[in-house]
Design a protein around this motif. Structure first.
Motif, short mmCIF file in Angstrom:
data_model
loop_
_atom_site.label_atom_id
_atom_site.label_comp_id
_atom_site.label_asym_id
_atom_site.label_seq_id
_atom_site.Cartn_x
_atom_site.Cartn_y
_atom_site.Cartn_z
N PRO A 130 0.81 -1.22 0.00
CA PRO A 130 0.00 0.00 0.00
C PRO A 130 0.85 1.28 0.00
O PRO A 130 0.45 2.30 -0.57
N GLN A 146 -8.20 -3.18 -8.19
CA GLN A 146 -7.85 -3.78 -6.90
C GLN A 146 -8.93 -4.77 -6.50
O GLN A 146 -10.12 -4.43 -6.43
N HIS A 149 -6.96 -7.03 -0.40
CA HIS A 149 -6.02 -6.37 0.51
C HIS A 149 -5.62 -7.41 1.55
O HIS A 149 -6.42 -7.77 2.42
N LEU A 164 -1.57 -5.09 -1.56
CA LEU A 164 -2.75 -4.85 -2.39
C LEU A 164 -2.69 -5.82 -3.55
O LEU A 164 -1.63 -6.04 -4.14
#
Length: 209
Positions: A130, A146, A149, A164
């Motif tokens: 990130p 995306q 996470h 990510l």
């Protein structure tokens, strides 16, 4: 094999590339967001040995190529690692003096086109930290979304960092341009479009810093 775009040539590494590769792989700025590095000379030699072995493999399951400008010495590396289910992971790293010129985007776009158009992949994924906003920006420019996470995903110099996860499907990748367009990647050489789950390049996870 070799891929070429408007400004770049992506080609197989050779033993003669040692000094150029070691220059960027031994620079702490290059490896700040990844597990590997800064490279020792042995690390760089092992990486080049890995690239040669991967290029000879039948079937070939990974494409780790030197990123060069105007057929000069390598300024970085880009890799496409084939996995299960018609998917692959893409990663890249560039020497710090080449950041900010759009080389990572151009190289990755050429590799994505190769993966979807030539290898007929269904999905290509990538990861970055990130904190690595420049690399995340490159992935978004490529049209990657995306999709995840991962918390505490990578142990980097004693600290657990998140990752990510980005992905793009073949149906969402912009179509290749015409052959006359200089930005269309051109492929030279032979390859075998088949693979299985395997680790990313011996640079341990090619990601731009």
């Amino acid at each position: 094999m070799e891929l070429s775009s408007e400004r770049l040539v992506l080609r197989e590494f050779t033993e003669a590339d040692f000094d150029a590769v070691h220059a960027f792989a031994s620079d702490p700025r290059t490896s700040i967001f990844v597990e590997w590095g800064p490279n020792t000379r042995r690390d760089t030699g092992d990486f080049l040995d890995f690239c040669a072995k991967t290029a000879r493999a039948i079937p070939r399951t990974g494409y780790t190529l030197a990123v060069t400008v105007a057929a000069g010495p390598p300024i970085g590396s880009i890799g496409l690692t084939l996995g299960a289910g018609n998917q692959a992971d893409i990663g890249y790293v560039l020497g710090h003096e080449c950041w900010g010129h759009g080389y990572a985007t151009e190289a990755a776009r050429a590799m994505l086109t190769f993966g979807f158009s030539t290898l007929r992949l269904g999905r290509i994924t990538a990861t970055c930290r990130p904190e690595n906003t420049a690399s995340a920006g490159v992935l978004r420019k490529l049209g990657m979304q995306q999709v995840g996470h991962r918390k505490n995903d990578r142990l980097i110099r004693g600290t657990w960092l998140d990752s990510l996860v980005f992905a793009i499907d073949a149906a969402d990748c912009p179509p290749a341009r015409s052959r006359q367009d200089p930005t269309t990647p051109r492929v030279h050489g032979s390859f075998t479009p088949s693979g299985h789950d395997c680790g990313v390049s011996h640079l341990k996870n090619l990601e731009e810093s």
